[in-house]
Design a protein around this motif. Structure first.
Motif, PDB file in Angstrom:
ATOM      1  N   GLY A  90       0.816  -1.201   0.000  1.00  0.00           N
ATOM      2  CA  GLY A  90       0.000   0.000   0.000  1.00  0.00           C
ATOM      3  C   GLY A  90       0.852   1.254   0.000  1.00  0.00           C
ATOM      4  O   GLY A  90       1.924   1.278  -0.613  1.00  0.00           O
ATOM      5  N   PHE A  91       0.410   2.262   0.724  1.00  0.00           N
ATOM      6  CA  PHE A  91       1.107   3.537   0.718  1.00  0.00           C
ATOM      7  C   PHE A  91       1.055   4.194   2.092  1.00  0.00           C
ATOM      8  O   PHE A  91       0.202   3.868   2.921  1.00  0.00           O
ATOM      9  CB  PHE A  91       0.525   4.470  -0.354  1.00  0.00           C
ATOM     10  N   VAL A  92       1.982   5.105   2.313  1.00  0.00           N
ATOM     11  CA  VAL A  92       2.068   5.837   3.567  1.00  0.00           C
ATOM     12  C   VAL A  92       1.943   7.327   3.269  1.00  0.00           C
ATOM     13  O   VAL A  92       2.674   7.857   2.417  1.00  0.00           O
ATOM     14  CB  VAL A  92       3.384   5.565   4.314  1.00  0.00           C
ATOM     15  N   LEU A  93       1.023   7.981   3.967  1.00  0.00           N
ATOM     16  CA  LEU A  93       0.846   9.429   3.852  1.00  0.00           C
ATOM     17  C   LEU A  93       1.598  10.091   5.000  1.00  0.00           C
ATOM     18  O   LEU A  93       1.433   9.715   6.160  1.00  0.00           O
ATOM     19  CB  LEU A  93      -0.641   9.774   3.930  1.00  0.00           C
ATOM     20  N   ILE A  94       2.418  11.074   4.666  1.00  0.00           N
ATOM     21  CA  ILE A  94       3.289  11.697   5.653  1.00  0.00           C
ATOM     22  C   ILE A  94       3.181  13.210   5.540  1.00  0.00           C
ATOM     23  O   ILE A  94       3.184  13.764   4.434  1.00  0.00           O
ATOM     24  CB  ILE A  94       4.770  11.308   5.400  1.00  0.00           C
ATOM     25  N   LYS A  95       3.066  13.883   6.682  1.00  0.00           N
ATOM     26  CA  LYS A  95       3.114  15.330   6.664  1.00  0.00           C
ATOM     27  C   LYS A  95       3.815  15.833   7.915  1.00  0.00           C
ATOM     28  O   LYS A  95       3.800  15.170   8.968  1.00  0.00           O
ATOM     29  CB  LYS A  95       1.719  15.945   6.537  1.00  0.00           C
ATOM     30  N   THR A  96       4.420  16.977   7.797  1.00  0.00           N
ATOM     31  CA  THR A  96       5.088  17.587   8.946  1.00  0.00           C
ATOM     32  C   THR A  96       4.043  18.116   9.892  1.00  0.00           C
ATOM     33  O   THR A  96       2.904  18.428   9.503  1.00  0.00           O
ATOM     34  CB  THR A  96       5.996  18.738   8.488  1.00  0.00           C
ATOM     35  N   LYS A  97       4.401  18.229  11.161  1.00  0.00           N
ATOM     36  CA  LYS A  97       3.476  18.748  12.150  1.00  0.00           C
ATOM     37  C   LYS A  97       3.048  20.179  11.797  1.00  0.00           C
ATOM     38  O   LYS A  97       1.900  20.578  11.986  1.00  0.00           O
ATOM     39  CB  LYS A  97       4.123  18.742  13.535  1.00  0.00           C
ATOM     40  N   ALA A  98       3.981  20.940  11.209  1.00  0.00           N
ATOM     41  CA  ALA A  98       3.668  22.332  10.833  1.00  0.00           C
ATOM     42  C   ALA A  98       2.644  22.395   9.723  1.00  0.00           C
ATOM     43  O   ALA A  98       1.939  23.389   9.571  1.00  0.00           O
ATOM     44  CB  ALA A  98       4.948  23.039  10.390  1.00  0.00           C
ATOM     45  N   ALA A  99       2.523  21.305   8.927  1.00  0.00           N
ATOM     46  CA  ALA A  99       1.595  21.291   7.802  1.00  0.00           C
ATOM     47  C   ALA A  99       0.204  20.802   8.203  1.00  0.00           C
ATOM     48  O   ALA A  99      -0.702  20.801   7.377  1.00  0.00           O
ATOM     49  CB  ALA A  99       2.142  20.409   6.675  1.00  0.00           C
ATOM     50  N   GLU A 100       0.042  20.389   9.473  1.00  0.00           N
ATOM     51  CA  GLU A 100      -1.254  19.873   9.901  1.00  0.00           C
ATOM     52  C   GLU A 100      -2.291  21.001   9.979  1.00  0.00           C
ATOM     53  O   GLU A 100      -1.953  22.135  10.290  1.00  0.00           O
ATOM     54  CB  GLU A 100      -1.108  19.185  11.250  1.00  0.00           C
TER      55      GLU A 100
END
Length: 241
Positions: free
Chosen positions: A231-241
């Motif tokens: 499958g896949f993993v979605l990743i974002k920085t805490k600042a982008a939340e």
């Protein structure tokens, strides 16, 4: 004017991307090499490409044939700007490398010996990423759909500080041959293709792959993960939340 400037930037960056190997395997006709005229045109016209330059700036080749997951995480971590560990040979500068990413905390998720011998699963990839100050969501293809993947992938690739790593079966997109992990860098809606920045740069170049084909390659059982689908993993920085 904007398209022309972007095209020039792509050409300059493409010099380093295209020179990774002189002995890469030929691409099947269902894939479009990023360094070709067609691949460049897709990137220039892409609907979602915010991840491209941060990842391309930090593009690495996996150091062993089992380190595709490690190399992918190193790219994303350096592109995301999260605090990096020191590197003695680069002192006083800090950066993530394939030698300093894994430690005692990640050993609790998957040991370094296991990764060296057989790589890592989708869930292990997500678990290691979650030890960093990032928001991480793991999606097994069997638990979602092509439409969901396309929508989520496009949404993430269209926002700064957002990244997508895919775990797929190479032979399902007519490459050789087993499970693999690499980050996505862009999506073009008209062609319905995602750009994979393949970290096995000695083997294959970055390629544009049809969303349907990539999803099918992720929707395959992984024996190392209890036959759960890749499958896949979605990743974002805490600042982008």
């Amino acid at each position: 004017m904007i398209a022309s400037c972007f095209r020039a930037a792509v050409l300059l960056l493409g010099i380093s991307i295209g020179q990774a190997s002189a002995e890469q395997l030929p691409l099947p006709d269902n894939l479009i090499g990023a360094a070709t005229d067609g691949g460049e045109a897709l990137l220039v016209g892409a609907d979602a490409r915010e991840a491209y330059f941060p990842l391309a700036d930090n593009f690495v080749t996996q150091k062993t044939q089992s380190y595709c997951g490690v190399a992918s995480m190193v790219m994303v971590l350096n592109a995301s700007g999260v605090p990096a560990p020191p590197v003695p040979e680069y002192e006083p500068y800090r950066t993530f490398t394939q030698d300093n990413l894994l430690d005692e905390r990640t050993d609790a998720i998957v040991s370094r010996d296991t990764i060296l011998k057989q790589g890592m699963t989708l869930d292990e990839l997500g678990g290691v990423l979650a030890t960093q100050p990032l928001a991480v969501v793991v999606k097994h293809a069997g638990d979602t759909s092509l439409d969901d993947f396309r929508a989520m992938g496009r949404e993430y690739l269209d926002q700064p500080g957002h990244f997508v790593i895919v775990n797929y079966l190479r032979k399902a997109i007519r490459q050789e041959v087993g499970g693999h992990i690499s980050p996505l860098a862009a999506y073009d809606a008209e062609a319905d293709r995602f750009l994979i920045l393949d970290v096995a740069r000695y083997k294959y170049p970055p390629v544009w792959v049809k969303a349907e084909d990539l999803f099918a390659a992720m929707n395959t059982p992984d024996a190392s993960n209890g036959d759960r689908t890749r499958g896949f993993v979605l990743i974002k920085t805490k600042a982008a939340e």
